[in-house]
Design an enzyme around this catalytic site. Structure first.
Site, short mmCIF file in Angstrom:
data_model
loop_
_atom_site.label_atom_id
_atom_site.label_comp_id
_atom_site.label_asym_id
_atom_site.label_seq_id
_atom_site.Cartn_x
_atom_site.Cartn_y
_atom_site.Cartn_z
N LEU A 92 30.63 24.34 8.42
CA LEU A 92 29.17 23.99 8.32
C LEU A 92 29.00 22.41 8.00
O LEU A 92 28.06 21.66 8.03
CB LEU A 92 28.43 24.67 7.44
CG LEU A 92 28.30 26.08 7.72
CD1 LEU A 92 27.37 27.16 6.93
CD2 LEU A 92 27.84 26.40 9.38
N ARG A 93 30.23 21.69 7.60
CA ARG A 93 30.32 20.42 7.19
C ARG A 93 29.34 19.66 5.95
O ARG A 93 29.50 18.63 6.02
CB ARG A 93 29.73 19.65 8.52
CG ARG A 93 30.57 19.92 9.71
CD ARG A 93 32.02 19.73 9.80
NE ARG A 93 32.74 19.97 11.01
CZ ARG A 93 33.89 20.16 11.18
NH1 ARG A 93 34.75 20.36 10.30
NH2 ARG A 93 34.42 20.28 12.43
N ASP A 138 34.54 30.25 15.24
CA ASP A 138 35.33 29.32 14.78
C ASP A 138 34.71 27.85 15.02
O ASP A 138 35.13 27.01 15.45
CB ASP A 138 36.72 29.16 15.59
CG ASP A 138 37.71 28.58 14.52
OD1 ASP A 138 37.33 28.07 13.47
OD2 ASP A 138 38.86 28.23 15.17
N HIS A 167 31.28 18.62 15.51
CA HIS A 167 31.71 16.98 15.38
C HIS A 167 30.80 16.21 15.79
O HIS A 167 29.91 16.55 16.56
CB HIS A 167 33.14 16.92 16.08
CG HIS A 167 34.31 17.57 15.54
ND1 HIS A 167 34.71 17.19 14.53
CD2 HIS A 167 35.01 18.31 16.09
CE1 HIS A 167 35.76 17.89 14.09
NE2 HIS A 167 36.00 18.49 14.87
#
Lengths: 328, 435
Positions: free
Chosen positions: B65-66, B307, B311
């Protein structure tokens, strides 16, 4: 590799020799043949690309390759700009696209690109402005198409048509962009048989899918070969346990006069340079009568002139006489 | 909390063996009943589900989830909302955040952001080792107390076999499931595409299949000796799936999952240096894809995950060597799972199982079922809703997917998380709901 061809099938970029139609490959060699006549004259210049600007964009140092591209461009009367991008500024943070936009703003017509990453030239070709051409001068392990074309040109000059020929490529196939481009160019031009010869650690997996015969034994692979193309072995291959030593490599895969006896009696020996004497080539072979290594260098200029003139649209035959004196 | 009547849908709940038209009744955040309304049930709202599938909300066993660490790529709130739109009610979040989820404070941050999102639940995985460096154990008991459902190497395989052995044994002490990345770090050697024809043509360093099978062999040897359960995250080779099947036949406590793109794509999707297909583990051969499909059908691989790795555009707009790995997966997860049904690989209940109950069981979660009494995490799915994957069709912040241009079928028309309608949002709500 459709990125190379425009919708009419004309060569817009030269990224790889893979998938190029045979007529196109032949035309490049024929055009190079006509330019090699020009190179024999006292005035070695033709005005085909006068007013055009070619940028040598080198992300990896290579004086030799850059020089031959530069000479080729100058002999077509193009303006040449050399940009060596220091390794430090190509670190991951640098945006390659931004750099391209900046260069395009200078109104250049073609980029000659060398880059350490496989796929870099194709990436640039996909992202340049319309009307700008990209010529790959070597990208990672992927391709070095002008080297392969000058090799094919050299073979054709010495041995004639490729159909009956058996050609052996020897050495570090795994890391070699030259080998990959040679395979595609030679098979594309109809070569009878292309062999690769290397120890298993230097052979990429599934290389046979490219249409070559694979040999791990040098003597078996050289048997009856009309052309022996040696590859350069980088010194760092001892690291990472790919090879035990240069000495052992030479003892099994180095080209000696004795080994060469197994090939065709009139076989020629080639090498993209620079030669590691005593590692892949016995000096007596490198300097011997079968070697055409220096001819390859000379032919490289004519072939690069041919590629530049074709991608930049000056596609006709080169004039047999220089049309006019060209001021620099 | 409102009481919801889900009316007229086709209920698929593998845990209860249900695959038939039923009404579902929700209240107090839980499933109250299936079939007959409970006595004195009065719905505050009714969701019309005629012609649709009513299934447990999807459990995505691996989603980056960054946040914290890479907010330009994603974030817990936007990604959890995108997931809910895609019918996902639980996101399992690997610990390779920056900072790493090796202390309770990072886990607490994730939980608080998750509550702010009001969308899919986020279940963080604690780090197996400190900083994921494979040298010292993380404080796994503290991580469990902070709410970690399991522990993981987070894509940083532990190189030292002795430390790996101790780490999984220590985790077992606290009944923490362990999710491991089956990748031998030395055999990978910088190879990010499958060592095969495509790598050879493109001149890219290849990653041999033995990178995975050697790692699976090592992990299975440890499991065999200690009996400690392990979950293998993201298989990519047919051979590894066979090894897992053999281990399961020998009663070893091993489960495995696969990223859904591995069931559709092969190494050839990387042709022409397509960075969107650069994933880890790499896409492999058609034979591997087919072997993984068989293993999913047979149940050896009991879980499919997205997965998800969103980005920013720059991460992929560069030469292959500089490109980052991973694709944005939550938007296409449900439709791709349903495609496995359309293609005849799985029955509908099997497909629902692999994306809900399967991963939930592997990680010890109570989610993945509509059994009365369980949390009301529900996906209402229109399996025929056709859509084309375009950058604009994606709700995730990450637009990086090799499935751009694919025509898919299946969308979540409504998603309930803990009995609350998390999708559609307020603006679409009135038109979708009837009272």
């Amino acid at each position: 590799m459709s990125v190379q061809l425009d919708p009419q099938g004309q060569l817009r970029h030269l990224i790889s020799t893979e998938g190029l139609p045979r007529e196109l490959l032949t035309r490049i060699l024929d055009t190079a043949e006509s330019f090699s006549g020009v190179l024999g004259k006292s005035v070695k210049k033709v005005p085909l690309l006068r007013g055009r600007t070619i940028v040598n964009l080198f992300f990896e140092p290579s004086t030799r390759t850059r020089t031959t591209f530069e000479l080729a461009a100058q002999r077509l009367s193009a303006d040449v700009l050399n940009i060596d991008v220091a390794t430090s500024s190509t670190s991951k943070g640098e945006n390659l696209l931004d750099m391209l936009r900046n260069l395009e703003a200078m109104q250049c017509d073609a980029f000659v690109v060398r880059h350490a990453d496989s796929g870099a030239a194709e990436f640039i070709a996909r992202n340049v402005a319309p009307g700008v051409s990209v010529i790959n001068a070597g990208d990672g392990r992927h391709a070095h198409p002008t080297q392969a074309l000058l090799d094919a040109f050299t073979i054709r000059r010495h041995k004639g048509p490729l159909e009956p020929l058996t050609i052996a490529i020897v050495g570090d196939i795994l890391h070699s962009r030259v080998a990959r481009s040679q395979i595609h160019a030679l098979l594309g031009l109809g070569a009878g048989e292309v062999r690769v010869i290397a120890p298993r650690t230097l052979l990429p997996r599934a290389i046979e899918h490219l249409g070559v015969q694979v040999y791990e034994d040098m003597d078996a692979g050289l048997e009856g070969a009309d052309v022996v193309m040696m590859l350069r072995l980088q010194h760092e291959r001892m690291q990472g346990a790919l090879l035990p030593s240069e000495g052992e490599f030479f003892s099994r895969y180095g080209l000696t006069e004795q080994r060469l006896e197994g090939s065709h009696p009139e076989a020629i020996v080639m090498h993209p340079g620079p030669v590691n004497r005593g590692v892949e080539l016995d000096p007596r072979v490198a300097d011997g009568p079968r070697s055409v290594i220096l001819r390859q260098v000379t032919n490289g200029i004519a072939v690069r002139m041919a590629v530049m003139s074709i991608v930049l649209g000056g596609q006709g035959e080169a004039p047999t006489e220089p049309l006019e004196e060209v001021a620099n | 909390m409102s009481r919801i009547h889900i009316r007229g849908g086709h209920v698929v709940d593998p845990a209860c063996g249900l695959n038939e038209p039923r009404d579902v009744y929700v209240g107090d955040g839980r499933i109250l009943a299936i079939g007959e309304a409970p006595a004195s049930f009065v719905a505050d709202e009714t969701l019309a589900a005629e012609g649709q599938i009513v299934a447990p909300g999807l459990v995505d066993g691996a989603a980056r989830l960054r946040e914290p660490g890479a907010s330009r790529k994603g974030g817990i709130v936007p990604e959890a909302r995108a997931a809910a739109t895609g019918g996902i009610t639980t996101l399992v979040y690997p610990p390779d955040t920056r900072p790493v989820m090796d202390t309770p404070s990072v886990v607490e941050l994730v939980h608080s952001r998750c509550q702010a999102a009001g969308a899919a639940r986020v279940q963080p995985l604690g780090a197996l080792t400190r900083e994921l460096e494979g040298a010292y154990l993380a404080e796994m008991a503290a991580l469990r107390d902070a709410g970690c459902v399991a522990v993981s190497d987070g894509g940083h395989p532990v190189a030292d076999t002795l430390i790996l052995r101790r780490a999984i044994d220590y985790a077992a002490t606290f009944a923490l499931p362990v999710m491991l990345t089956p990748e031998d770090p030395t055999l990978a050697e910088g190879g990010r595409v499958h060592e095969g024809e495509t790598a050879t043509r493109l001149g890219l360093p290849g990653q041999p299949s033995a990178t995975e099978t050697a790692a699976v062999g090592r992990i299975l040897a440890l499991v065999e000796e200690s009996g400690t359960p392990v979950h293998l995250g993201r298989l990519s080779t047919a051979r590894a799936a066979e090894m897992v099947a053999a281990a399961q036949r020998a009663q070893l406590p091993v489960t495995a999952d696969v990223a859904i793109h591995q069931l559709f794509l092969t190494e050839h999707d990387c042709d022409a240096y397509n960075t969107e297909a650069l994933v880890r583990p790499p896409l492999r051969t058609a034979a591997d894809r087919d072997g993984l499909r068989r293993a999913v059908a047979e149940g050896t691989i009991s879980a499919i995950c997205s997965d998800h790795q969103p980005h920013d555009p720059d991460a992929k707009a560069c030469p292959f060597a500089d490109s980052e790995t991973g694709l944005s997966g939550v938007d296409t997860f449900l439709a791709l799972a349903l495609r496995l049904v359309d293609e005849g690989l799985l029955s509908l209940p099997e497909a629902i199982h692999r994306v809900s109950l399967g991963p939930a069981r592997a990680l010890g979660l109570s989610a993945g079922t509509l059994r009365p009494g369980s949390a009301a995490d529900v996906a209402i799915i229109d399996p025929r809703a056709a859509w084309r994957v375009t950058p604009e069709s994606l709700r995730s912040r990450g637009r990086n997917t090799p499935f751009i241009g694919w025509d898919l079928a299946g969308r979540a028309t409504a998603t309930l998380v803990g009995g609350r309608v998390a999708h559609p949002g307020n603006e679409a709500e009135s038109s979708r709901r009837q009272s």
